[in-house]
Design a protein around this motif. Structure first.
Motif, PDB file in Angstrom:
ATOM      1  N   ASN A  36      54.528  23.812  15.643  1.00 44.02           N
ATOM      2  CA  ASN A  36      54.208  24.201  17.510  1.00 44.02           C
ATOM      3  C   ASN A  36      55.816  24.960  17.018  1.00 44.02           C
ATOM      4  O   ASN A  36      56.343  25.828  18.930  1.00 44.02           O
ATOM      5  N   SER A  37      56.446  23.920  16.312  1.00 42.66           N
ATOM      6  CA  SER A  37      57.904  24.153  16.909  1.00 42.66           C
ATOM      7  C   SER A  37      58.479  25.721  15.790  1.00 42.66           C
ATOM      8  O   SER A  37      58.172  26.112  14.481  1.00 42.66           O
ATOM      9  N   ARG A  38      59.229  25.914  17.098  1.00 39.56           N
ATOM     10  CA  ARG A  38      59.467  28.022  16.225  1.00 39.56           C
ATOM     11  C   ARG A  38      60.940  27.576  16.051  1.00 39.56           C
ATOM     12  O   ARG A  38      61.401  28.408  15.472  1.00 39.56           O
ATOM     13  N   GLY A  39      61.730  27.100  17.167  1.00 47.75           N
ATOM     14  CA  GLY A  39      63.598  26.915  16.231  1.00 47.75           C
ATOM     15  C   GLY A  39      64.042  28.434  16.220  1.00 47.75           C
ATOM     16  O   GLY A  39      63.690  28.832  16.930  1.00 47.75           O
ATOM     17  N   ALA A  40      65.027  27.804  15.176  1.00 53.19           N
ATOM     18  CA  ALA A  40      65.787  28.799  14.991  1.00 53.19           C
ATOM     19  C   ALA A  40      65.311  30.163  14.513  1.00 53.19           C
ATOM     20  O   ALA A  40      65.810  31.055  14.665  1.00 53.19           O
ATOM     21  N   VAL A  41      64.537  29.979  13.710  1.00 53.78           N
ATOM     22  CA  VAL A  41      63.994  30.973  12.845  1.00 53.78           C
ATOM     23  C   VAL A  41      63.377  31.959  13.626  1.00 53.78           C
ATOM     24  O   VAL A  41      63.524  33.445  13.885  1.00 53.78           O
ATOM     25  N   GLU A  42      62.554  31.401  14.891  1.00 53.72           N
ATOM     26  CA  GLU A  42      62.256  32.330  16.313  1.00 53.72           C
ATOM     27  C   GLU A  42      63.031  33.263  17.103  1.00 53.72           C
ATOM     28  O   GLU A  42      63.167  34.107  17.156  1.00 53.72           O
ATOM     29  N   ILE A  43      64.550  32.665  17.163  1.00 53.81           N
ATOM     30  CA  ILE A  43      65.321  33.284  17.582  1.00 53.81           C
ATOM     31  C   ILE A  43      65.356  33.983  16.935  1.00 53.81           C
ATOM     32  O   ILE A  43      66.170  34.861  17.490  1.00 53.81           O
TER      33      ILE A  43
END
Length: 564
Positions: free
Chosen positions: A362-369
């Motif tokens: 569920n971690s989106r982190g830097a890639v999502e940003i």
């Protein structure tokens, strides 16, 4: 003082210096509160940007970060280079062989963990694009595809860091999570690249069909012939160039060339850098120390500058819309958790492990940003959705570790001291390589387990090929899960000269703890590896272990936790 009163070079270096210092300082503060460093880095940009500094001292912000001019153009280009290098590092974490070796479990979790949030995101983006802040003149199909890709992709660097913090990275559960995230990253970025191709309207841009074909051809060529060439080239670079300078120069050069190509065909440069990282990282000739060097270089210099720049783009207070943020959070979390849980059920995994995988993925982190930033720059989304995606990325990253700890909790944790015996303790091992150490310790472990030596040796060796089991600081924990094992087996070997386990810190292993656990008991392996990491996290304990001359001395060290 106005921005034009300063030479562009002065503005440039002033902006870089202030931004890097603020981002690193707040990033370290975030780490101190056990939060992702990216949270503090983005907060630094918010403080320096229109949200805080722009509201309190507009002239000061204009001096530091002019909206136009040579300094502004260079800063924009520098941020593009920073994001490309960050994706190079993310791509280097991808390993195709890990996905293949994990078999049905990795495939089912990867596919369903990607399809479920993709379907929910596509439906939401198609049915209600104005609600989520799509530009009025944007294509509904393109926006829906972007929204679906943005909600389905996971952040591999954040996932790896979370697993490391929980001492789970080298476990079977950790390898499975990383393998599934690798597959999702690759597919998600491919979909997003195609979305960018559909959006390309620049003068002289290629037709959509040409862009799609060139993108697929580029990926196919890089993952076949490109992988072969890189795999053959790396040994030559190691042999005839200075380490790590030669490998760093080769990696960055390939990333920049691939980025230039994908930018030319109408796909963002970051996709080319990501594929270059995948190709380089897949080679067995790339050592863990090289990965760590690149990661340190990018994560501590370029990444903070990029993530701080996000706060310079948008007024987060003015663009914060609670309903949009909650909707994005709900769709993203529900899709990822349900997809991974269903994938785990199809792979016949325990419910507890399936939910733990879902929380990790569920971690989106830097890639999502990064996805949100590219979409905002391309004019596909408005500030409102950009802020919602950034908030969702940060929230999902922060909740991942605590929820994994909660779902994997056990009433009583098993300890290494409870399963180590005099017959499975080796005061000195003569091995110099990981393969030799496993072969040397396997007979004692096989005797304790009541299994043939080849069965134990081959199982542990096969697991070692997936990912190095070195914990760093001179400790390695080779392990395997075997069917029909009544209770865990712990075998310890001490090495005076050290055994090469390809550790990220380049240190040979002086303490080798071989673990055998039952195939249907994931918890035993997690607890025992965590116990080893906990006991020997301190230098004095590792030194005391090396001084132990008998089984009794070593067992006393384990039970008391005190170096004598």
């Amino acid at each position: 003082m106005s921005a034009v009163a300063l030479h562009p070079n002065v503005v440039l270096f002033l902006a870089l210096g202030v931004t890097l210092a603020a981002a690193r300082a707040l990033g370290e503060i975030a780490r101190g509160f056990r939060q992702p460093a990216v949270l503090g880095e983005i907060l630094a940009g918010i403080v320096l940007g229109p949200t805080v500094l722009g509201a309190l001292l507009p002239g000061g912000m204009q001096v530091l970060f002019p909206a136009a001019g040579p300094a502004a153009q260079f800063l924009s280009g520098f941020h593009t280079v920073a994001i490309a290098l960050f994706l190079l590092g993310a791509g280097m974490e991808v390993n195709f062989s890990s996905v293949v070796r994990q078999g049905r479990a990795a495939i089912s979790i990867s596919v369903l963990g990607l399809v479920a949030p993709f379907a929910l995101g596509f439906a939401a983006g198609w049915l209600a694009p104005p609600l989520f802040g799509a530009e009025p003149d944007s294509s509904r199909l393109v926006f829906a595809l972007f929204f679906a890709a943005a909600l389905s992709i996971s952040a591999l660097p954040v996932i790896v860091k979370t697993l490391m913090d929980l001492n789970l990275l080298r476990t079977d559960l950790g390898v499975l999570v990383v393998a599934a995230a690798m597959f999702q990253d690759l597919v998600g970025w491919l979909v997003f690249a195609l979305v960018l191709g559909l959006m390309s309207t620049a003068p002289g841009a290629l037709a959509v069909g040409e862009t799609v074909l060139l993108t697929l051809g580029f990926v196919a060529a890089m993952l076949t012939a490109g992988r072969w060439v890189v795999h053959r080239t790396l040994p030559w670079i190691h042999a005839y160039t200075a380490w790590p300078g030669g490998v760093l120069a080769f990696s960055f050069s390939l990333a920049f060339l691939c980025a230039a190509f994908t930018e030319w065909i109408g796909i963002h440069a970051i996709f080319g850098a990501f594929i270059a990282g995948v190709v380089i990282g897949d080679s067995t000739h790339l050592r863990e120390q090289t990965r760590a060097t690149i990661d340190q270089f990018v994560s501590n210099i370029f990444a903070p500058l990029f993530f701080a720049s996000l706060g310079l783009r948008v007024d987060f207070l003015a663009s914060f819309h609670p309903a949009v943020v909650l909707a994005v959070l709900g769709i993203a979390i529900a899709g990822k958790l349900l997809g991974c849980r269903l994938g785990g059920w199809l792979a016949r995994m325990p419910a507890r492990d399936s939910w733990a995988i879902g929380f990790a993925m569920n971690s989106r982190g830097a890639v999502e940003i990064i996805l949100a930033t590219v979409a905002l720059q391309a004019g596909l989304i408005r500030e409102r959705l950009f802020v919602a995606l950034v908030v969702m990325a940060l929230v999902t990253s922060m909740m991942s570790g605590p929820l994994m700890q909660w779902v994997l909790r056990r009433p009583t944790a098993r300890r290494v001291a409870d399963f180590l015996g005099a017959r499975t303790f080796r005061h000195r091992v003569a091995a110099r390589t990981a393969e030799e150490a496993i072969a040397e310790l396997a007979p004692a472990a096989a005797e304790a387990a009541g299994l043939p030596v080849p069965v134990v040796r081959d199982a542990v060796q096969a697991r070692e090929l997936l990912m190095s089991t070195a914990l760093g600081n001179g400790v390695a924990v080779p392990h395997a899960r075997l069917p029909g094992l009544a209770r865990p087996v712990v075998c310890v070997g001490l090495s005076g000269s050290g055994v090469e386990f390809d550790a990220a810190d380049r240190q040979p292993a002086h303490l080798i703890v071989l673990l055998l656990t039952a195939q249907d008991d994931e918890g035993a392996q997690l607890e025992l590896i965590a116990d080893v990491a906990r006991i020997f996290s301190r230098a004095e304990m590792r030194q005391a272990a090396q001084r132990a001359e008998t089984f009794t001395q070593f067992l006393a060290l384990l039970r008391t936790g005190q170096a004598v």
